[in-house]
Design a protein around this motif. Structure first.
Motif, short mmCIF file in Angstrom:
data_model
loop_
_atom_site.label_atom_id
_atom_site.label_comp_id
_atom_site.label_asym_id
_atom_site.label_seq_id
_atom_site.Cartn_x
_atom_site.Cartn_y
_atom_site.Cartn_z
N CYS A 1 54.95 39.44 40.71
CA CYS A 1 54.47 38.86 41.85
C CYS A 1 54.56 39.90 42.89
N LEU B 1 40.81 42.14 48.68
CA LEU B 1 40.75 40.88 47.97
C LEU B 1 41.72 40.62 47.04
N LEU B 2 42.16 41.51 46.41
CA LEU B 2 43.21 41.58 45.40
C LEU B 2 44.62 41.30 46.37
N SER C 1 44.72 37.60 46.98
CA SER C 1 44.88 36.99 45.74
C SER C 1 46.40 36.78 45.49
N TYR C 2 46.98 38.26 45.44
CA TYR C 2 48.42 38.27 44.82
C TYR C 2 49.45 37.62 46.10
N ILE D 1 49.30 33.93 45.27
CA ILE D 1 50.23 33.60 44.29
C ILE D 1 51.35 33.78 44.46
N PHE E 1 40.53 34.04 52.42
CA PHE E 1 40.30 34.20 51.02
C PHE E 1 38.87 33.44 50.63
N LEU F 1 35.54 35.08 49.41
CA LEU F 1 34.92 34.81 47.87
C LEU F 1 33.52 33.96 48.18
N PHE G 1 41.93 43.48 38.24
CA PHE G 1 43.27 42.96 38.83
C PHE G 1 43.97 44.11 38.88
#
Length: 341
Positions: A57, A168-169, A172-173, A176, A224, A228, A287
């Protein structure tokens, strides 16, 4: 002049403060989780698994954050800049209607659908460029940016065509990363309340890890979710929230204007195609923070119009034959997206 230059230099230095803050917090979280949590307590097989997942991560977060920061914004190609003769003719003309007509004549050679609110061809006086569809001028970067979404101070960069996927990634990460830290640290938060957590520096690092992770997760979740919703279009999200596909801050509050008037849903071509525009055709690379977005950022497929219905696209073939987009040389091969009815 010297004062103005000094102010701009100070502004550029201060603009890196948010990035430094985020980087410092992430580095501290690495130290607190790896050394104060996993190494300070018994390093069992469970903690080895924690360390493995944590580093995956952490690496993906750092990679996407780096790409979001240091990927330069894509700017309009030279085809959209006024030639010396056109620029001279435009500047010498004082009548607004005549200037509007000059820009319209020039734009007939370019693939442009959208117009300004007045119905005129969108033109940036500061960059001396005819704006492609979804292109906007960023006052911070001092340039026109293709498919500009917004200028984000936390990456000190414009989010647009060149790095929209990376941003965006990164979000997302980041979520996470925060969720993983919060979920694995929560058990020690419970031990703290019942008094089972031994005293020491690790105790405070663990507690702050939970609070910081939750705080960042909530902040990132709203941004996010908004992005989205904009990306996915009306097939799912808009059924819940009555929203349409558009570029976040630039089009959410100001609908793009077409020849038939404003249309907030003009660039919505469906969930699948919206996703492929940003992430590309190869789902194995979706991804991974490598550039796979479709097109060259100068024009995009429309929901209801086709090429033959727009007189401004009558000479698109000639535009491509004359050399195409300079972005192909600057950002790699471009994929031309054909309009569909």
């Amino acid at each position: 002049m010297a004062l103005s230059r000094a102010l701009r230099c100070c502004q550029r230095v201060f603009s890196w403060i948010p990035v430094i803050i985020i980087s410092s917090v992430v580095l501290w979280s690495y130290y607190a989780y790896v050394f104060e949590l996993c190494f300070a307590f018994t390093l069992s097989n469970t903690y080895m698994a924690y360390l493995l997942i944590f580093h995956v991560c952490f690496i993906m977060f750092c990679w996407t954050y780096w790409k979001a920061i240091f990927t330069p914004p894509s700017t309009p190609s030279k085809k959209f800049h006024l030639s010396y003769s056109d620029k001279e003719r435009y500047e010498m003309e004082e009548r607004p209607d005549a200037q509007k007509q000059i820009l319209t004549e020039i734009a007939k050679k370019l693939p442009i659908f959208t117009r300004a609110q007045s119905g005129a061809v969108r033109f940036c006086d500061r960059c001396q460029v005819i704006k492609p569809d979804r292109c906007h001028h960023c006052s911070v970067c001092e340039t026109c940016v293709l498919k500009m979404d917004h200028h984000c101070p936390w990456v000190n960069n414009c989010v647009g065509f060149s790095n929209y996927k990376f941003f965006l990634l990164f979000l997302s990460y980041s979520m996470i990363y925060c969720v993983f830290i919060a979920s694995t640290v929560f058990q020690y938060f419970l031990k703290f309340w019942v008094g089972d957590l031994p005293n020491g520096p690790a105790k405070f690092h663990v507690l702050f890890l939970l609070f910081v992770a939750l705080m960042f997760f909530v902040s990132l979740m709203f941004l996010f979710a908004f992005l989205l919703i904009d990306l996915c279009g009306s097939y799912f999200w808009c059924g819940l929230f009555n929203l349409k596909e558009r570029s976040c801050f630039s089009e959410a509050f100001s609908a793009p204007v077409f020849q038939n008037g404003p249309d907030r849903n003009g660039f919505n071509v469906g969930l699948s195609r919206n996703l492929r525009q940003v992430f590309g055709e190869d789902k194995k690379l979706w991804f991974i923070p490598v550039f796979t977005s479709q097109g060259d950022g100068h024009y995009f497929p429309l929901r209801t119009l086709c090429e033959s219905e727009n007189p401004l696209l009558a000479n698109e073939g000639k535009w491509m034959e004359d050399g195409g987009s300079d972005e192909e040389n600057e950002n790699g091969p471009s994929v031309i997206i054909r309009m569909e009815s």
